[in-house]
Motif scaffolding. Structure first.
Motif, short mmCIF file in Angstrom:
data_model
loop_
_atom_site.label_atom_id
_atom_site.label_comp_id
_atom_site.label_asym_id
_atom_site.label_seq_id
_atom_site.Cartn_x
_atom_site.Cartn_y
_atom_site.Cartn_z
N PRO A 1 64.05 -18.14 -56.55
CA PRO A 1 64.25 -19.50 -56.06
C PRO A 1 63.19 -19.95 -55.06
CG PRO A 1 66.26 -18.18 -55.87
CD PRO A 1 65.14 -17.24 -56.18
N LYS A 2 62.77 -21.21 -55.19
CA LYS A 2 61.87 -21.84 -54.22
C LYS A 2 62.67 -22.89 -53.45
CE LYS A 2 57.79 -23.20 -55.38
NZ LYS A 2 56.74 -23.93 -56.11
N ILE A 3 62.67 -22.75 -52.13
CA ILE A 3 63.51 -23.61 -51.29
C ILE A 3 62.64 -24.35 -50.28
CG2 ILE A 3 65.38 -23.63 -49.59
CD1 ILE A 3 66.35 -20.97 -50.89
N ALA A 4 62.83 -25.66 -50.18
CA ALA A 4 62.16 -26.48 -49.17
C ALA A 4 63.15 -26.82 -48.07
CB ALA A 4 61.63 -27.77 -49.80
N VAL A 5 62.68 -26.81 -46.83
CA VAL A 5 63.53 -27.13 -45.68
C VAL A 5 62.96 -28.36 -44.98
CG1 VAL A 5 64.51 -26.28 -43.52
CG2 VAL A 5 64.10 -24.69 -45.42
N LEU A 6 63.82 -29.35 -44.73
CA LEU A 6 63.40 -30.58 -44.06
C LEU A 6 63.45 -30.39 -42.54
CD1 LEU A 6 65.25 -33.25 -46.22
CD2 LEU A 6 62.97 -32.26 -46.55
N GLY A 7 62.56 -31.09 -41.85
CA GLY A 7 62.46 -30.97 -40.40
C GLY A 7 63.62 -31.63 -39.67
N ILE A 8 63.73 -31.30 -38.40
CA ILE A 8 64.81 -31.85 -37.56
C ILE A 8 64.44 -33.23 -37.05
CG2 ILE A 8 66.14 -31.50 -35.45
CD1 ILE A 8 65.49 -28.45 -35.79
N ASN A 9 63.25 -33.37 -36.50
CA ASN A 9 62.80 -34.61 -35.87
C ASN A 9 61.90 -35.42 -36.80
OD1 ASN A 9 63.93 -34.25 -33.12
ND2 ASN A 9 62.58 -32.46 -33.09
N LEU B 1 61.14 -17.21 -50.92
CA LEU B 1 60.19 -18.31 -51.06
C LEU B 1 60.76 -19.55 -50.39
CD1 LEU B 1 59.14 -17.74 -54.80
CD2 LEU B 1 58.05 -16.86 -52.72
N VAL B 2 60.60 -19.61 -49.08
CA VAL B 2 61.13 -20.71 -48.28
C VAL B 2 59.94 -21.44 -47.65
CG1 VAL B 2 62.58 -21.32 -46.32
CG2 VAL B 2 63.27 -19.48 -47.85
N TYR B 3 59.92 -22.77 -47.78
CA TYR B 3 58.78 -23.55 -47.32
C TYR B 3 59.25 -24.68 -46.39
CZ TYR B 3 56.71 -21.21 -51.36
OH TYR B 3 56.29 -20.27 -52.27
N GLY B 4 58.36 -25.05 -45.47
CA GLY B 4 58.68 -26.14 -44.55
C GLY B 4 58.48 -25.72 -43.11
N PRO B 5 58.93 -26.57 -42.19
CA PRO B 5 59.69 -27.79 -42.41
C PRO B 5 58.81 -28.96 -42.86
CG PRO B 5 59.35 -27.46 -40.06
CD PRO B 5 58.80 -26.24 -40.74
N TYR B 6 59.39 -29.77 -43.74
CA TYR B 6 58.72 -30.96 -44.25
C TYR B 6 59.26 -32.21 -43.57
CZ TYR B 6 57.03 -28.09 -48.14
OH TYR B 6 56.41 -27.12 -48.90
N ALA B 7 58.38 -33.19 -43.34
CA ALA B 7 58.83 -34.47 -42.80
C ALA B 7 59.75 -35.12 -43.83
CB ALA B 7 57.63 -35.36 -42.51
N ALA B 8 60.97 -35.47 -43.39
CA ALA B 8 61.99 -35.93 -44.33
C ALA B 8 61.70 -37.32 -44.88
CB ALA B 8 63.36 -35.92 -43.65
N ASP B 9 60.98 -38.16 -44.12
CA ASP B 9 60.84 -39.56 -44.54
C ASP B 9 60.05 -39.73 -45.83
OD1 ASP B 9 58.45 -38.83 -43.36
OD2 ASP B 9 58.17 -40.72 -42.27
N SER B 10 59.10 -38.85 -46.08
CA SER B 10 58.25 -39.00 -47.26
C SER B 10 58.53 -37.96 -48.34
CB SER B 10 56.77 -38.89 -46.86
OG SER B 10 56.52 -37.64 -46.24
N ARG C 1 60.73 -23.51 -37.17
CA ARG C 1 59.58 -22.78 -37.72
C ARG C 1 59.67 -21.27 -37.51
NH1 ARG C 1 56.71 -27.71 -36.58
NH2 ARG C 1 55.68 -28.43 -38.51
N PRO C 2 60.01 -20.80 -36.31
CA PRO C 2 60.13 -19.34 -36.13
C PRO C 2 61.20 -18.71 -37.02
CG PRO C 2 60.06 -20.46 -34.00
CD PRO C 2 60.22 -21.52 -35.04
N THR C 3 62.31 -19.42 -37.23
CA THR C 3 63.38 -18.88 -38.07
C THR C 3 62.94 -18.83 -39.54
OG1 THR C 3 65.01 -19.82 -36.56
CG2 THR C 3 65.80 -19.11 -38.71
N LEU C 4 62.28 -19.89 -40.00
CA LEU C 4 61.79 -19.89 -41.38
C LEU C 4 60.77 -18.78 -41.60
CD1 LEU C 4 61.40 -23.71 -42.21
CD2 LEU C 4 63.35 -22.20 -42.60
#
Length: 348
Positions: free
Chosen positions: A203-211, A241-250, A229-232
């Motif tokens: 599995p490939k997982i994307a994580v969205l940012g908090i702010n 396969l965990v990626y991010g954090p990504y800016a949620a707006d875009s 970021r440190p936890t990811l």
């Protein structure tokens, strides 16, 4: 593995003044559904007869008082109560809320006791279910207490899966709840569900940012840098396969979500607004991470159209299909775990 029509789908009826009864009727009026499962509706024969008459349905029910009376290939109604119920479509009613809980509790017990294979829940009103005996914000929290495992609110369609780090939490409390332990627990729940419930090998997982903009290097908050970021990074070091954090707006507008098997949002609206925008009426709410399978449609009681015959049953029908597919996938996965030779031959 069970034959498909012998998979027993338990259905809690939800708020009787909402659209639950209508969407259940419309789903099983299609007799082909009985080729995929045998449904058991937890309500009463009197209530279901009222719905049948009101909506001019041709459906036939098999009324039972004990689950060993279930008939495969029929739409069964398990009588959770026998007294008449005054149904007033569109009205919020504490008494009606108590019947929704009677149905949910009976269906959950049947699930725990293996009398049903999966549970599909029709919508409830989170306000009128509250009582001295039931103080949960919704289905997910109640089932998390009743069933084994670590629950995860997982919104799914064929092409999009969104999990949440925090679900029914006030916005002001999100940061307080976002600990390293919670992030690890929820991402592991997403990862394990993708393996077991969706048969995805890597599995490939994307994580969205908090702010906003994931904090812009601390200009708009530092929680992405100090917590996320440190936890990811620690999770990545485990080989996931965990990626991010990504800016949620875009993230969704750019179609980046199509590159991943699941997206993990940090809070409720961050994940559910894009999910429902992209898939409303087809989405399914799956409570992942538990030892039993529960799904529901991605909408509420819809009081404004209740009783009018206008409700769309597609999301509820998708919830039934999703529960059956996850049941089959989980059975396959457990079979592979027991037989490593099968697993070694599985395509990557």
């Amino acid at each position: 593995m069970k034959k498909s029509e012998n998979i027993v789908v338990g259905i809690s009826i939800g708020d009787l003044n909402g659209i639950g009864g209508e969407i259940v009727l419309k789903t099983f009026e299609d007799s082909r559904m009985l080729e995929f499962c045998t449904p058991v509706i937890f309500a009463s024969a009197k209530v279901m007869s009222f719905f049948k008459s009101h909506f001019k349905s041709e459906i036939n029910f098999n009324s039972i008082n004990h689950l060993n009376q279930l008939v495969f290939g029929k739409v069964n109604v398990f009588n959770c109560w026998n007294e008449p119920v005054n149904i007033e479509f569109g009205k919020e009613d504490i008494k009606i809320g108590s019947y929704a809980i009677k149905s949910l509790q009976a269906a959950t017990k049947a699930l725990k006791d293996n009398h049903i294979d999966v549970l599909v829940t029709a919508p409830i009103n989170k306000h009128n279910i509250q009582s001295e005996d039931f103080k949960f914000p919704g289905h997910t929290d109640y089932l998390a207490q009743q069933l084994e495992g670590e629950s995860l609110m997982f919104m799914v369609t064929d092409s999009l899966r969104v999990g949440l780090l925090t679900d029914h939490v006030p916005v002001k409390d999100i940061i307080v709840n976002l600990t390293e332990a919670l992030i690890v627990k929820k991402i592991n729940a997403v990862y394990n569900s993708l393996l077991k419930d969706f048969n995805i090998v890597r599995p490939k997982i994307a994580v969205l940012g908090i702010n906003p903009h994931t904090g812009d290097n601390g200009v708009i908050g530092n929680e992405d840098d100090t917590i996320l970021r440190p936890t990811l990074q620690k999770i990545k070091e485990e080989g996931k396969l965990v990626y991010g954090p990504y800016a949620a707006d875009s993230f969704f507008g750019s179609n980046n979500y199509k590159n991943f098997d699941a997206i993990v949002a940090t809070y409720h609206d961050q994940g559910l607004i894009p999910f429902k925008t992209l898939s409303f009426g087809q989405g399914v709410n799956f409570t992942a991470g538990l030892n039993k399978i529960r799904t529901s449609p991605d909408h509420g009681t819809a009081y404004e159209i209740a009783g009018k015959g206008e409700a769309d049953e597609n999301s509820f029908k998708e919830a039934v299909f999703a529960a059956i597919q996850i049941f089959n996938n989980r059975s396959d996965y457990e079979g592979l775990t027991l037989n490593p030779l099968k697993k070694s031959n599985q395509k990557m």
